[in-house]
Write an enzyme that holds these catalytic residues in place. Structure first.
Site, PDB file in Angstrom:
ATOM      1  N   GLY A 233       0.864  -0.994   0.157  1.00  0.00           N
ATOM      2  CA  GLY A 233      -0.107  -0.139  -0.175  1.00  0.00           C
ATOM      3  C   GLY A 233       0.766   1.207   0.203  1.00  0.00           C
ATOM      4  O   GLY A 233       0.347   2.530  -0.186  1.00  0.00           O
ATOM      5  N   HIS A 234       2.261   1.076   0.158  1.00  0.00           N
ATOM      6  CA  HIS A 234       2.973   2.426   0.115  1.00  0.00           C
ATOM      7  C   HIS A 234       4.148   2.561  -0.969  1.00  0.00           C
ATOM      8  O   HIS A 234       5.270   1.792  -0.720  1.00  0.00           O
ATOM      9  CB  HIS A 234       3.633   2.482   1.611  1.00  0.00           C
ATOM     10  CG  HIS A 234       3.977   3.756   2.037  1.00  0.00           C
ATOM     11  ND1 HIS A 234       5.226   4.128   1.870  1.00  0.00           N
ATOM     12  CD2 HIS A 234       3.444   4.954   2.366  1.00  0.00           C
ATOM     13  CE1 HIS A 234       5.265   5.524   2.458  1.00  0.00           C
ATOM     14  NE2 HIS A 234       4.313   5.709   2.809  1.00  0.00           N
ATOM     15  N   PHE A 235       4.152   2.650  -2.097  1.00  0.00           N
ATOM     16  CA  PHE A 235       2.839   3.198  -2.706  1.00  0.00           C
ATOM     17  C   PHE A 235       2.685   2.183  -3.987  1.00  0.00           C
ATOM     18  O   PHE A 235       3.797   1.878  -4.744  1.00  0.00           O
ATOM     19  CB  PHE A 235       2.949   4.404  -3.334  1.00  0.00           C
ATOM     20  CG  PHE A 235       3.085   5.437  -2.160  1.00  0.00           C
ATOM     21  CD1 PHE A 235       2.069   6.009  -1.409  1.00  0.00           C
ATOM     22  CD2 PHE A 235       4.265   6.038  -1.733  1.00  0.00           C
ATOM     23  CE1 PHE A 235       2.086   7.022  -0.331  1.00  0.00           C
ATOM     24  CE2 PHE A 235       4.482   7.064  -0.872  1.00  0.00           C
ATOM     25  CZ  PHE A 235       3.112   7.381  -0.142  1.00  0.00           C
TER      26      PHE A 235
END
Length: 143
Positions: free
Chosen positions: A49-51
Site C-alpha cells: 500500500g505504500h505506494f
C-alpha cells in the site's frame, strides 16, 4: 561478518514479524554505539500500500528501524539486561532520500547521553553511503 544475528537481536528486543527490522548487527559497543543492517525487500507487507507502482519504505518505519538498532547497545549493558528500551521521543528528524526495495539500510546510532533509565541517541540511516534519514532518539528503559 556480523556481531549479532537476527536471532540474537530477538533475544534482546521484543519485536517480531512483521515489525522486526534488524537483519544483523555489524558493530557494537555496549552503551555507546551500534551499526545494524536492514535489507529492504519487495516482500515487505507495507509495500502493498505504500505506494502501488512506486514502492517506498515509510519514513516512520525507517525511524522504527533506527529505534530498534539504538536499543541494542543499551540493552547489552548489564544493568538493563532483560528489560525493554521504549522509544520516548524523536527530535531533529530529517528525511533526505527515499528508500526502495533492494536498498540496504545501514543503521548507525551513537548513544550521546545516558542517565539512570533514559538515553539519547544520534541516529543516522544510510543507503550506499548516502544519508537517507537522521534523528535524535530518546529511549526509556523499563519492563
Amino acid at each position: 561478518m556480523s556481531v549479532l544475528t537476527a536471532q540474537e537481536v530477538m533475544e534482546l528486543i521484543p519485536n517480531r514479524y512483521p515489525i522486526f527490522f534488524i537483519d544483523y548487527v555489524d558493530e557494537l559497543i555496549p552503551g555507546e554505539h551500534v551499526v545494524a543492517t536492514k535489507n529492504v525487500t519487495i516482500n515487505e507487507d507495507f509495500f502493498q500500500g505504500h505506494f502501488p507502482g512506486n514502492p517506498t519504505m515509510p519514513g516512520v518505519l525507517i525511524l522504527e528501524s533506527l529505534a530498534q538498532a539504538g536499543s541494542i547497545p543499551l540493552l547489552k549493558l548489564d544493568k538493563f539486561q532483560g528489560q525493554t528500551a521504549y522509544l520516548g521521543g524523536m527530535n531533529k528528524v530529517k528525511f533526505r532520500k527515499k528508500v526502495v526495495p533492494g536498498d540496504v539500510l545501514k543503521l548507525h546510532v551513537d548513544i550521546i547521553k545516558l542517565k539512570d533509565y533514559a538515553g539519547i541517541g544520534k541516529a543516522v540511516a544510510y543507503v550506499d553511503g548516502k544519508k537517507v534519514c537522521e534523528a535524535e532518539l530518546t529511549f526509556i528503559i523499563g519492563r
